[in-house]
Write an enzyme that holds these catalytic residues in place. Structure first.
Site, short mmCIF file in Angstrom:
data_model
loop_
_atom_site.label_atom_id
_atom_site.label_comp_id
_atom_site.label_asym_id
_atom_site.label_seq_id
_atom_site.Cartn_x
_atom_site.Cartn_y
_atom_site.Cartn_z
N GLU A 81 -5.82 2.62 6.59
CA GLU A 81 -5.47 2.44 5.18
C GLU A 81 -6.15 3.50 4.34
OE1 GLU A 81 -6.18 -0.93 1.75
OE2 GLU A 81 -5.33 -1.58 3.66
N ARG B 187 0.82 -1.22 0.00
CA ARG B 187 0.00 0.00 0.00
C ARG B 187 0.86 1.27 0.00
NH1 ARG B 187 -2.01 -3.88 -1.05
NH2 ARG B 187 -3.88 -4.87 -0.22
N SER C 187 -11.15 -1.73 3.10
CA SER C 187 -10.47 -2.06 4.35
C SER C 187 -10.04 -0.78 5.05
CB SER C 187 -9.23 -2.92 4.07
OG SER C 187 -9.61 -4.16 3.50
#
Length: 306
Positions: free
Chosen positions: A301, A181, A231
């Site tokens: 996130e 990420r 998420s």
């Protein structure tokens, strides 16, 4: 508010005649999967790199911040709105084409769903994992999106990017520094314009069947029936965020209409009229409880814009 056009100077200096159209007071809740967010002062939908830079130039001339948005699948905007220019690299930049026997080139506004479907029809395998990920290619490269054991970096060969000075160049996957990420794009505030993928030959029917299987698993395990930003937390090393949250007794924990999903504890969902502050308070409460019980600080996130 009605749209208007501006010519701010960047493209004019470059000898390019172009105008960028902007809207005033566009509600951001209509452009995010969380369905949360007030009005943007200005909203732009550029059709190419020149118009992106023109929108940025407009923001600079006005002394305003700007934010690059895709399909709004991994972002949380405040209820008070955004005081600058939102630049959507989305539905106006959705071109994709097969450029080689095993190669596809696509603009940053292409959705991952459309890209994986296109690849399957062309008999190319490697993007099945991305078929159910909401969002655009630009955001996926920026975040190195992944699911079910696959990541963008596995099949991306290079990306065309723009830096803060308007310079455009191609960067290889290695140069992009794609990690979990994360990427050089985030660190340098680059803007993704397009990407090139090297895929594997396969049978269309088998590729489509794999996509159906993965999407069925996603529907079964994730709260897709409610608005969310995907998420909510990154996976902490050695743990799973959802499991930690569940073990902390927070399944279904709720702050107003913001709730830890009962279906998958790694998601904070919007039960209907959740506000940004309710989501943030829910996130803070989850972080505090998990750290208190397990000594692990969960890192969001999703991108939280203030």
């Amino acid at each position: 508010m009605p749209a208007f056009t501006v010519l701010c100077g960047w493209c004019y200096k470059k000898g390019i005649k172009t105008l960028i159209q902007l809207k005033e007071g566009e509600l951001l809740r209509n452009h995010t999967t969380f369905r949360i967010g007030g009005a943007a002062k200005y909203y732009a939908l550029p059709k190419n790199a020149e118009e992106i830079m023109e929108a940025i130039d407009f923001a600079i001339v006005k002394g305003l911040p700007y934010y690059i948005l895709g399909k709004g699948s991994n972002v949380l905007f405040p209820d008070k709105g955004y005081p600058g220019v939102i630049i959507e690299v989305g539905k106006a930049m959705e071109k994709m084409e097969k450029t080689g026997e095993e190669e596809i080139r696509a603009q940053a506004g292409v959705s991952l769903s459309a890209l994986s479907t296109f690849a399957a029809k062309e008999g190319l395998s490697g993007l099945e994992f991305a078929s159910g990920i909401p969002g655009t290619l630009g955001g996926a490269i920026t975040m190195n999106a992944g699911a079910y054991g696959g990541e963008i970096k596995d099949c991306l060969t290079k990306a065309r990017v723009m830096d803060e000075d308007g310079n455009i160049r191609w960067l290889t996957t290695e140069e992009l520094q794609l990690g979990y990420r994360s990427s050089l794009i985030q660190k340098k505030s680059y803007i993704v314009l397009e990407g090139v993928f090297r895929l594997n030959p396969g049978k269309t029917e088998e590729i489509q069947e794999k996509m159906k299987e993965l999407n069925a698993r996603r529907r079964d395990k994730q709260p897709l029936e409610y608005p969310s930003a995907g998420s909510t937390f990154k996976r902490p090393e050695g743990y799973f965020a959802g499991k930690l949250i569940e073990d902390a007794g927070l399944r279904g924990y709720r702050v107003g209409d913001a709730q830890v999903s009962e279906k998958h504890c790694g998601f904070v969902i919007n039960r209907g009229e959740a506000t940004c502050e309710e989501v943030l308070q829910c996130i803070r409460d989850v972080q505090e409880k998990v750290q208190e019980q397990f000594g692990v600080l969960l890192e969001p996130e999703i991108r939280i814009i203030d």
